[in-house]
Design an enzyme around this catalytic site. Sequence first.
Site, PDB file in Angstrom:
ATOM      1  N   GLY A  80      11.295  -3.593   3.400  1.00 44.84           N
ATOM      2  CA  GLY A  80      12.648  -3.613   2.845  1.00 44.84           C
ATOM      3  C   GLY A  80      12.963  -4.746   1.898  1.00 44.84           C
ATOM      4  O   GLY A  80      14.128  -5.103   1.728  1.00 44.84           O
ATOM      5  N   GLY A 130       7.501  -2.828  -1.396  1.00 42.85           N
ATOM      6  CA  GLY A 130       7.087  -1.435  -1.231  1.00 42.85           C
ATOM      7  C   GLY A 130       8.062  -0.462  -1.843  1.00 42.85           C
ATOM      8  O   GLY A 130       8.086  -0.227  -3.057  1.00 42.85           O
ATOM      9  N   LEU A 132      -1.455  10.249   4.411  1.00 44.21           N
ATOM     10  CA  LEU A 132      -2.598   9.507   3.857  1.00 44.21           C
ATOM     11  C   LEU A 132      -3.351  10.300   2.783  1.00 44.21           C
ATOM     12  O   LEU A 132      -4.584  10.244   2.702  1.00 44.21           O
ATOM     13  CB  LEU A 132      -3.570   9.071   4.970  1.00 44.21           C
ATOM     14  N   SER A 152       0.823  -1.208   0.000  1.00 48.62           N
ATOM     15  CA  SER A 152       0.000   0.000   0.000  1.00 48.62           C
ATOM     16  C   SER A 152       0.859   1.260   0.000  1.00 48.62           C
ATOM     17  O   SER A 152       1.850   1.358   0.714  1.00 48.62           O
ATOM     18  CB  SER A 152      -0.879  -0.010   1.252  1.00 48.62           C
ATOM     19  N   ILE A 209       3.485  11.361   4.132  1.00 49.39           N
ATOM     20  CA  ILE A 209       2.532  11.730   3.075  1.00 49.39           C
ATOM     21  C   ILE A 209       1.227  12.220   3.702  1.00 49.39           C
ATOM     22  O   ILE A 209       0.550  13.070   3.148  1.00 49.39           O
ATOM     23  CB  ILE A 209       2.270  10.522   2.134  1.00 49.39           C
ATOM     24  N   THR A 242       5.622   1.074   8.615  1.00 53.21           N
ATOM     25  CA  THR A 242       6.908   1.790   8.767  1.00 53.21           C
ATOM     26  C   THR A 242       7.246   2.045  10.238  1.00 53.21           C
ATOM     27  O   THR A 242       6.384   1.978  11.115  1.00 53.21           O
ATOM     28  CB  THR A 242       6.844   3.151   8.061  1.00 53.21           C
ATOM     29  N   LYS A 286      -3.384   2.159  -2.380  1.00 52.61           N
ATOM     30  CA  LYS A 286      -3.100   3.240  -1.447  1.00 52.61           C
ATOM     31  C   LYS A 286      -4.215   3.262  -0.406  1.00 52.61           C
ATOM     32  O   LYS A 286      -5.342   2.867  -0.689  1.00 52.61           O
ATOM     33  CB  LYS A 286      -3.109   4.541  -2.266  1.00 52.61           C
ATOM     34  N   ASN A 307      -5.317  -0.560   7.765  1.00 52.52           N
ATOM     35  CA  ASN A 307      -4.127   0.202   8.166  1.00 52.52           C
ATOM     36  C   ASN A 307      -4.320   0.718   9.583  1.00 52.52           C
ATOM     37  O   ASN A 307      -5.024   1.701   9.800  1.00 52.52           O
ATOM     38  CB  ASN A 307      -3.915   1.356   7.179  1.00 52.52           C
ATOM     39  N   CYS A 334      -2.859   4.632  12.026  1.00 52.07           N
ATOM     40  CA  CYS A 334      -3.460   5.975  12.022  1.00 52.07           C
ATOM     41  C   CYS A 334      -3.727   6.444  13.440  1.00 52.07           C
ATOM     42  O   CYS A 334      -4.043   5.646  14.293  1.00 52.07           O
ATOM     43  CB  CYS A 334      -4.844   5.890  11.436  1.00 52.07           C
TER      44      CYS A 334
END
Lengths: 312, 268
Positions: free
Chosen positions: A252, A273, A74, A22, A72, A196, A46, A130, A133
């Site tokens: 990675g 990714g 989102l 994503s 970014i 991340t 995304k 996700n 958030c």
Amino acid sequence: MGLNQTVRCMGLSFQNPVLVASGTFGYGDECYDIMPFSSLGGLVTKTITAARREGNPPPRIVETDAGMLNSIGLANVGLECFLAEKLPWIAQHAGLAKVIVNIAGFSVDEFVEVGAAVGSRPEVDALEINLGCPNVRAGYIHFGADPESVRRVISGVRKKVNLPVIAKLTPNVTDIASLAEVAIDAGADALSLINTLPGMKIDVAERRPVLGMGFGGLSGPAIRPVGVACVYKVCQHMQRMDAQVPIIGIGGISCGTDALEYILAGASLVQVGTASFVHPQAPGNIARELAEYCETEGIGNISDLVGLAHQH
Amino acid sequence: MKPVFEWVRVTQISSVAERTFVIAFKEPKSAAALEPGQFCMISPYPGSSNVYLPRPFSYFRVSANDTIEILFRTFGRATRWMASLTPGDRIGVFGPLGNAFNQHPGAERVILAGGGIGIPPIILLAESLSRLANPPRIDLIYGEASGSRVVDLAKVVPPRVCCQITTEDGKIGVKGLVTEELSRILDTCKTPPAVYTCGPRAMMAAVAGMLTPGKVALFETACEENMACGRGICQGCVIPVKGEEDATRYVCCCTEGPVFNGFEVKWD
């Protein structure tokens, strides 16, 4: 690539174990001419939120040692536009690749609303949640860091959809295995590990953070050992609790060998990714390298390798 | 054309001014199609450098034998890596990417203002505009902070282009800023000119502040921002532009730019 690379997972049949992660492949259309995702196991879109989001002020990205930071925010077209414009295009071009829609919200209700709307569409094969958030109604603590929030989000979406629900967990917790357990108990059909890591780069000449928002999410080869460890740990924990949900390894992965590390640690599928930014054809190359490895090693199906590192 | 990713070999690299280099490679597909203002992403061959992400560079020159030249200046580790390359080394090149300058300026006079390492796309544009069937009168202003950084453009600027160099230290050309020279040229324009610019953000903002919509035929700026993918996927390279009711909209420099209507960019 004559070998059978099919992976059965979550009741779905993936033509190979490589998916695109994503936020690193947009809505599939930006790079279709050079990396058609129809040749991959699947596309994870995304992150989609209920409302369109403009995203964070620049600079949003910066290179770090063996990776990058992104902030970014989102940025996305919003649920309505995604369902009307992006999803039909994705479905039309997916071929055998599975379509997994990544969703997020800033409240449990938003997760459920977006999940229900996306999950009702026949073009969608699975939802990825996700959990990285902030929960605006609970002091901006990340959903993924709070077991109760994880439980409420996953079970809330689970009740509304008949599709596989994948919980994408953050590594920024004391014990990812316990969060994984909560997600599984709440009805997750699979786990995506990892999102991340938080990071910051400071411009010494300017004496201030480089990114517009200060903090960013670290991705790229720098986080691969963290991701592999999380997959290994969660896999081990699931073996102890006798739970059987597939893991999707992320973090990675730049080549076939990197993907094999995750698979041996316990991942059934992998997502590529940041490597797509370095080389737009990286996901396809990685799928090919995995097939070549299986052929060279005389492995009938890549799934035979899942979790083998635990035997030692 | 759709962009291509190719591993190419460096054919030549030369130092042309302080910290400033020209690197050349052959990439026939891009060479035949690229337009002024467009860019490519350059990346190291795997294992050859600790540079991780590709970096965007505007095209500087294209020669008849499919050789593409990139003019760059060393700032960080990627540009220092590029400066260390030698002929025969392999690099990844992904392009052409982004939009291009409008090559139909619709004006009798065109003013090109390039500052520092923003000069490459301005040179390619000057060449392209001077080849038009009815070429406009072209004034090119090239500014640098110091004379030691000035690239000798005598061989690359078309003969009919009127070129003026400005340096802040006055070592070469007129002592002063690009904007001061621009102001002087604007005063001599009898009809609305087309203005194109590429350079440091502060310079482009100052140029934007000097111009008024309606009093120029066209105002285009080639912008820059940190990039990762170059294709609008990562959304990392956004530029603030004016949205409805003066709200800020973020648009990708790589796909909606790098060339923008200079009046639409939010410079403050």
